[in-house]
Design an enzyme around this catalytic site. Structure first.
Site, PDB file in Angstrom:
ATOM      1  N   ARG A 166       0.817  -1.222   0.000  1.00 31.70           N
ATOM      2  CA  ARG A 166       0.000   0.000   0.000  1.00 31.70           C
ATOM      3  C   ARG A 166       0.846   1.267   0.000  1.00 31.70           C
ATOM      4  O   ARG A 166       0.344   2.352  -0.286  1.00 31.70           O
ATOM      5  CB  ARG A 166      -0.906   0.008   1.222  1.00 31.70           C
ATOM      6  CG  ARG A 166      -1.800  -1.203   1.307  1.00 31.70           C
ATOM      7  CD  ARG A 166      -2.340  -1.440   2.689  1.00 31.70           C
ATOM      8  NE  ARG A 166      -2.849  -2.805   2.810  1.00 31.70           N
ATOM      9  CZ  ARG A 166      -2.063  -3.853   3.016  1.00 31.70           C
ATOM     10  NH1 ARG A 166      -0.755  -3.710   3.150  1.00 31.70           N
ATOM     11  NH2 ARG A 166      -2.585  -5.061   3.069  1.00 31.70           N
ATOM     12  N   LYS A 208     -14.949  -0.114  -3.218  1.00 34.27           N
ATOM     13  CA  LYS A 208     -15.184  -0.204  -1.779  1.00 34.27           C
ATOM     14  C   LYS A 208     -14.524   0.950  -1.024  1.00 34.27           C
ATOM     15  O   LYS A 208     -15.160   1.577  -0.168  1.00 34.27           O
ATOM     16  CB  LYS A 208     -14.705  -1.559  -1.264  1.00 34.27           C
ATOM     17  CG  LYS A 208     -15.074  -1.844   0.162  1.00 34.27           C
ATOM     18  CD  LYS A 208     -13.988  -1.388   1.100  1.00 34.27           C
ATOM     19  CE  LYS A 208     -14.424  -1.582   2.546  1.00 34.27           C
ATOM     20  NZ  LYS A 208     -13.339  -1.133   3.450  1.00 34.27           N
ATOM     21  N   PRO A 225     -20.678   0.732   1.436  1.00 31.41           N
ATOM     22  CA  PRO A 225     -19.440  -0.013   1.217  1.00 31.41           C
ATOM     23  C   PRO A 225     -19.664  -1.519   1.398  1.00 31.41           C
ATOM     24  O   PRO A 225     -20.267  -1.943   2.383  1.00 31.41           O
ATOM     25  CB  PRO A 225     -18.500   0.523   2.313  1.00 31.41           C
ATOM     26  CG  PRO A 225     -19.088   1.840   2.723  1.00 31.41           C
ATOM     27  CD  PRO A 225     -20.570   1.694   2.532  1.00 31.41           C
ATOM     28  N   ASP A 227     -17.682  -4.722   1.936  1.00 28.42           N
ATOM     29  CA  ASP A 227     -16.445  -5.430   2.262  1.00 28.42           C
ATOM     30  C   ASP A 227     -16.793  -6.912   2.440  1.00 28.42           C
ATOM     31  O   ASP A 227     -17.910  -7.323   2.162  1.00 28.42           O
ATOM     32  CB  ASP A 227     -15.836  -4.862   3.546  1.00 28.42           C
ATOM     33  CG  ASP A 227     -16.625  -5.317   4.751  1.00 28.42           C
ATOM     34  OD1 ASP A 227     -17.858  -5.157   4.717  1.00 28.42           O
ATOM     35  OD2 ASP A 227     -16.051  -5.876   5.698  1.00 28.42           O
ATOM     36  N   GLN A 280     -25.670  -0.054   6.521  1.00 30.48           N
ATOM     37  CA  GLN A 280     -24.392  -0.743   6.330  1.00 30.48           C
ATOM     38  C   GLN A 280     -23.615  -0.826   7.627  1.00 30.48           C
ATOM     39  O   GLN A 280     -23.073  -1.867   7.976  1.00 30.48           O
ATOM     40  CB  GLN A 280     -23.568  -0.008   5.256  1.00 30.48           C
ATOM     41  CG  GLN A 280     -22.351  -0.749   4.756  1.00 30.48           C
ATOM     42  CD  GLN A 280     -21.098  -0.518   5.603  1.00 30.48           C
ATOM     43  OE1 GLN A 280     -21.110   0.179   6.602  1.00 30.48           O
ATOM     44  NE2 GLN A 280     -20.017  -1.123   5.193  1.00 30.48           N
ATOM     45  N   PHE A 284     -22.651  -4.192   9.443  1.00 31.81           N
ATOM     46  CA  PHE A 284     -21.218  -4.503   9.550  1.00 31.81           C
ATOM     47  C   PHE A 284     -20.845  -4.831  10.993  1.00 31.81           C
ATOM     48  O   PHE A 284     -20.227  -5.865  11.267  1.00 31.81           O
ATOM     49  CB  PHE A 284     -20.401  -3.303   9.052  1.00 31.81           C
ATOM     50  CG  PHE A 284     -18.918  -3.440   9.271  1.00 31.81           C
ATOM     51  CD1 PHE A 284     -18.152  -4.224   8.420  1.00 31.81           C
ATOM     52  CD2 PHE A 284     -18.292  -2.778  10.314  1.00 31.81           C
ATOM     53  CE1 PHE A 284     -16.781  -4.355   8.615  1.00 31.81           C
ATOM     54  CE2 PHE A 284     -16.924  -2.915  10.515  1.00 31.81           C
ATOM     55  CZ  PHE A 284     -16.170  -3.700   9.661  1.00 31.81           C
TER      56      PHE A 284
END
Length: 294
Positions: A166, A208, A225, A227, A280, A284
DNA sequence: TTGCCGCCTTTGTA
DNA sequence: ATACAAAGGCGGC
C-alpha cells in the site's frame, strides 16, 4: 464542556460509535476517549445522556458525531426486516462519524486486505513517523500528516510504517491530492456518483474504498461499502431479493467485480433507502460481533 | 467492453 | 508452528 442529550430524540452511544471499526485513531484511557481531531488534541466521555469533552467546542462535537442526524427517523426508515432490527437493537445509539476526508482516504487505502487492529497500527505508525506530537493528560497523540508531507516522503519511509504494497498507493495518492489533480475539498458538494468517479482516479481506490470515503467523510449517506463482512451478510440474509445465479456465483469468489459490487449497492439503496449507509454500519458491526470477539 | 486470475506486504488469530 | 484470513485493487490475458 458538556452537552446533555435527550435520549428519545437524540440517542447516542459513544463506545459503540468509536468501537465499530469506522475510525482508527481514537484511543480509550479509563473513561475517556482521546484523539486529535481538526489538528487539536481532544478527549470525550459519556455518562448516560451527558457528553463531557475538552479541546474543541460543542458545535464541532455535534458535527463530528453527527448529532443532528435524525437517528430515530433514520432507524425507522432502515428497519425493513427482523435481521437489521436485531442489529439496531444490539447497538442502540451507534452513529456514523464525520471524518476528515484526507485522513479517511489514506486510512481506507491502508485498510485494503487488512484487519482492523493492523489498520490501527499502520495509521498510528504513519502519524508517529510524519505527524507531530501533542500531549494530553500524559498521553502522546500525533497529528495526521498532511498531503504535502506524504507526497514528499519516500517509499522506504512509508514501507517502514508497515504499509506493505500500500506504500506506493499512499504515496501516489498523496501526490495527486497535493497537486489538486483530485480536489478533495470539492467532492462534498458533488452528487454521489460524480464524487465517486473522482475518487476512483486515485491509485489504491476502488469501489469499496471510494464508498468508505464517501460515507465516512463526504456526507454521502447513500454510500454502501461492500467489504467481506457486508458481502457475507447480504448474500446470507438478503439473497431472496437477488438473482439466484448471481448469489451462487458471488459466494464462490473472494472478490467481486465492479459490476457485481454495484448490483449489491443498488439493491441496498433500493431496499434500505436514502440512509443505506447507516444500515451498512449496523449490519457490519453486527456481523463482525457475532462472528468474532470485537 | 467485461470477466477471471494471480499477485500484491504484513499482521492477527486459531 | 503453520496456515489462513484480513473494511481490496490492479494489471494481465
Amino acid at each position: 464542556m458538556k452537552i446533555t442529550l435527550n435520549p428519545t430524540t437524540t440517542p447516542f452511544n459513544l463506545d459503540y460509535t468509536l468501537q465499530c471499526g469506522q475510525v482508527f485513531r481514537w484511543e480509550k484511557h479509563g473513561d475517556w476517549w482521546y484523539a486529535i481531531v481538526a489538528k487539536k488534541a481532544t478527549k470525550i466521555r459519556q455518562t448516560s445522556n451527558v457528553l463531557e469533552f475538552e479541546g474543541v467546542d460543542a458545535s464541532f462535537i455535534e458535527k463530528c458525531f453527527r448529532l443532528h442526524d435524525p437517528l430515530p427517523l433514520i432507524l425507522s426508515k432502515i428497519s425493513r426486516d427482523a435481521h437489521i432490527r436485531n442489529a439496531i437493537q444490539n447497538f442502540h445509539g451507534l452513529r456514523l462519524v464525520r471524518q476528515d476526508p484526507w485522513e479517511c482516504l489514506i486510512s481506507y487505502i491502508c485498510a485494503t486486505y487488512k484487519n482492523i487492529p493492523a489498520i490501527q497500527n499502520m495509521i498510528g505508525n504513519l502519524s508517529r513517523q510524519f505527524g507531530h506530537e501533542i500531549t494530553l493528560d500524559n498521553h502522546s497523540l500525533y497529528t495526521f500528516p498532511n498531503p504535502t508531507t506524504l507526497a514528499k516522503a519516500n517509499i522506504t519511509e512509508l514501507t517502514r510504517c508497515k504499509l506493505g504494497f500500500r506504500a506506493k498507493n499512499v504515496h501516489e495518492t498523496a501526490k495527486k491530492v497535493d497537486t489538486q489533480t483530485v480536489r478533495l475539498a470539492e467532492l462534498e458538494t458533488m452528487p454521489y456518483e460524480a464524487a465517486k468517479n473522482e475518487l476512483l482516479k486515485l491509485p489504491g481506490v476502488g469501489e469499496k474504498v471510494a464508498d468508505c470515503v464517501l460515507l465516512f467523510s463526504l456526507n454521502k449517506l447513500e454510500a454502501f461499502p461492500v467489504d467481506v463482512w457486508i458481502k457475507k451478510t447480504i448474500l446470507e440474509n438478503y439473497h431472496e431479493y437477488l438473482n439466484i445465479a448471481f448469489v451462487q456465483k458471488a459466494l464462490k469468489k473472494k472478490s467481486l467485480t465492479p459490476s457485481e459490487y454495484r448490483q449489491i449497492g443498488s439493491f441496498a439503496r433500493g431496499y434500505f433507502g436514502e440512509y443505506a449507509g447507516y444500515a451498512q454500519q449496523y449490519l457490519f458491526h453486527h456481523e463482525r460481533s457475532v462472528c468474532q470477539a470485537v
